[in-house]
Write an enzyme that holds these catalytic residues in place. Structure first.
Site, PDB file in Angstrom:
ATOM      1  N   TYR A   1      -3.663   4.025   6.360  1.00  0.00           N
ATOM      2  CA  TYR A   1      -4.113   3.287   7.548  1.00  0.00           C
ATOM      3  C   TYR A   1      -5.363   3.924   8.147  1.00  0.00           C
ATOM      4  O   TYR A   1      -6.301   3.238   8.564  1.00  0.00           O
ATOM      5  CB  TYR A   1      -3.006   3.228   8.606  1.00  0.00           C
ATOM      6  CG  TYR A   1      -1.853   2.349   8.222  1.00  0.00           C
ATOM      7  CD1 TYR A   1      -1.958   0.961   8.338  1.00  0.00           C
ATOM      8  CD2 TYR A   1      -0.665   2.874   7.742  1.00  0.00           C
ATOM      9  CE1 TYR A   1      -0.901   0.138   7.984  1.00  0.00           C
ATOM     10  CE2 TYR A   1       0.398   2.066   7.388  1.00  0.00           C
ATOM     11  CZ  TYR A   1       0.274   0.692   7.503  1.00  0.00           C
ATOM     12  OH  TYR A   1       1.315  -0.124   7.146  1.00  0.00           O
TER      13      TYR A   1
ATOM     14  N   LYS B   1       0.839  -1.190   0.000  1.00  0.00           N
ATOM     15  CA  LYS B   1       0.000   0.000   0.000  1.00  0.00           C
ATOM     16  C   LYS B   1       0.878   1.245   0.000  1.00  0.00           C
ATOM     17  O   LYS B   1       1.978   1.173   0.540  1.00  0.00           O
ATOM     18  CB  LYS B   1      -0.976   0.028   1.182  1.00  0.00           C
ATOM     19  CG  LYS B   1      -0.437  -0.370   2.547  1.00  0.00           C
ATOM     20  CD  LYS B   1       0.266   0.542   3.456  1.00  0.00           C
ATOM     21  CE  LYS B   1       0.298   1.995   3.438  1.00  0.00           C
ATOM     22  NZ  LYS B   1       1.474   2.536   4.204  1.00  0.00           N
TER      23      LYS B   1
END
Lengths: 368, 368
Positions: free
Chosen positions: A213, A128
């Site tokens: 996140y 990511k």
């Protein structure tokens, strides 16, 4: 409905992650991963995790630093033919030891190496953020689809016991009707020369890194997809670290149920926190999404009762993540955090940046 | 500069609050307070606090409920002439026992009773929020100035040891350069019939009540005055509690130093939290602004070290607040939380509502 869809995904996660324990016969040989990028994450975090895996093993390394690649290969008993440079990476198609390519490169290289890996006939785990634009994400998904290969994003929190237990508690009403999620992720960036501070490599600042996140947490804690976002950036452009990318960005997500998420990322202080508030109580994690040492509390007003989640079926969140894709490759199932999941986040990331830039709320549901 | 001004105020606070202990000769008779409004705060919280005061005493009560007023007066040994209704309140001018009127009424009545008290020649303590509009605040200040009476706002946190120590730590660089303050205050409103949920009485929703704590905290933790605000409201208008006023509102304040405050208030979950983040560490309070039982931590990443502040010179924050105005009346000094301080907050409150309504950032520094 997205809530239903995500509940299904959660159930699927439990089944998939647990399948080695509950049914399947002795596993076949572990699937082979090629690690692309021997930086601190690929080399320091991921490679040691194969020792904790059941279905995955290190099979190759790809690096621009030949000496480093050869050293790592030697340390892990890899043959010379399983050491690649970026120049000869495409010949990985001829290496039968490699089933999956794990892209651990700077963000701006994710799309290129995912697409090259798919063209080489390999399944892909991509770190990511999935890429630096929606267009890149769509191209990555299309390439993997065309090659009939799996694509999974390295969203390790979906394999992390505290976050899994928090999702379960949220979904089963431990806090009542969900009203608000607050989540902040940040750390103090040291060197102005870090690649994460270069727009050409990172594609953006703290949002592209720690912000993912917070965004993920807002989505998996509510179990909903946002319909609108309002964002605001704050960066001291005199700070030599922040000449190219943002330091701090805050955004509010609005969900169909009326729940709201207040999210933040920053590169100028340390934060790692998720708080879900419902009309009956709270679920709080701090640190929330670390590699280890996370903590969780339930409460009415604060951190009244500390909760230790049940151990997951995997030894670590990293092993759970690595083995999940290996099992999906074997079984033909879709990963619970597929390319589509990464694309959903990137659409929101682009809307966050746009909202901050234009100073207005951006709808995500197609309404004006 | 506002920073300098506030530092001066902090020093003044320390001096003023501490003066009974460090110098002054035996105090004169305590000054007499008339408590206007015998609701849960005036009757339940403030009146019992005179037992902890050195310079203040209960001298009169004002209520629309004659039986309740007489009962309270009898319990506290007040003469019959010191019991007032709202109808005969203005005759309080003839009561030499009353030096200060403490307005503990619903928000929309603050201006009227402050102005009537000043016209009756009394000094005024007015509960927060100071009023329901900037115009009212200005009229209150003008009335007290014209009558040459003191006006203080019931900002008890300026007398609360945890908050005072947090301000001192922030100001002395315990967290380094201040980057971000996050603060949330809320509680779960129960009854839809509560006066705080009626626009005509409360002037607004959670912002007018708990939001003032978040706004104050943002200002006293940074020691700066905001130059811009961006706000967003979120209210489920189907909820019978929220037909007239907002439930949740979030706002971001931008300060001249580049520091940012992310603030929130809500009426649908419990929150009471202040977190200051600097480039060297954090100062965190939770609960932060309760009547008692507050906690504070210092840390690099989280709550690493719990801090117990030194006891203040007053027995409680309420006694410190009550005695501060009494001492200011005696000495002629301005209260550290004067009408001007309440007006500053109300200007920001109006800008928060306007920002949320118009969906754009509102400048507070006169710039376009």
């Amino acid at each position: 409905m997205d809530i239903g869809r995500r509940d299904l995904l959660l159930s699927a996660a439990a089944l998939t992650v647990g399948s080695s324990a509950i049914g399947r016969a002795a596993p076949d040989r572990p699937l082979g991963y090629a690690i692309v990028g021997l930086g601190s994450y690929g080399l320091g975090v991921i490679i040691p995790q194969f020792a904790n895996c059941t279905h995955s093993r290190l099979a190759a390394v790809v690096s621009g630093d030949a000496a480093k690649a050869q050293r790592v290969a030697a340390e892990h008993g890899l043959p010379a033919r399983s050491v690649y440079s970026y120049a000869n990476f495409d010949t990985i198609r001829d290496n039968p030891d490699v089933d999956i390519v794990y892209v651990c490169l700077p963000n701006s290289m994710h799309a290129e190496y995912t697409i090259r890996a798919a063209k080489a006939g390999k399944h892909v785990m991509c770190e990511k953020p999935m890429a630096v634009s929606v267009a890149e994400c769509e191209a990555m998904i299309a390439a993997c689809k065309k090659a009939n290969r799996k694509l999974m994003i390295g969203y390790r929190c979906h394999f992390e016991p505290f976050n899994l237990e928090a999702m379960r508690l949220a979904r089963t009403g431990a806090a009542g009707k969900i009203r608000y999620v607050r989540t902040e992720h940040g750390f103090t960036q040291g060197s102005p020369s870090a690649w994460r501070l270069k727009r050409a490599l990172a594609g953006g600042g703290s949002l592209m890194d720690m912000g993912v996140y917070s965004l993920q947490a807002a989505r998996y804690m509510t179990g909903e997809e946002p319909i609108a976002v309002t964002a605001r950036e704050s960066t001291d452009r005199r700070d030599p670290r922040f000449t190219e990318v943002e330091d701090m960005i805050e955004w509010t997500l609005e969900f169909p149920s009326g729940a709201i998420a207040g999210c933040q990322s920053m590169y100028s202080a340390n934060q790692n926190h998720i708080l879900l508030m419902g009309d009956k109580g709270r679920i709080e994690l701090e640190p929330a999404t670390r590699y280890d040492g996370n903590h969780m509390w339930l409460g009415r007003d604060g951190r009244e009762r500390e909760v230790t989640p049940p151990a997951g079926p995997a030894k670590t969140q990293f092993a759970g993540q690595l083995d999940h894709l290996a099992q999906c490759v074997r079984s033909g199932r879709e990963p619970i955090v597929s390319g589509e999941e990464g694309l959903r986040d990137m659409r929101i990331v682009e809307a966050i940046y746009r909202s901050a830039r234009e100073g207005r709320t951006i709808r995500l549901d197609g309404r004006a």
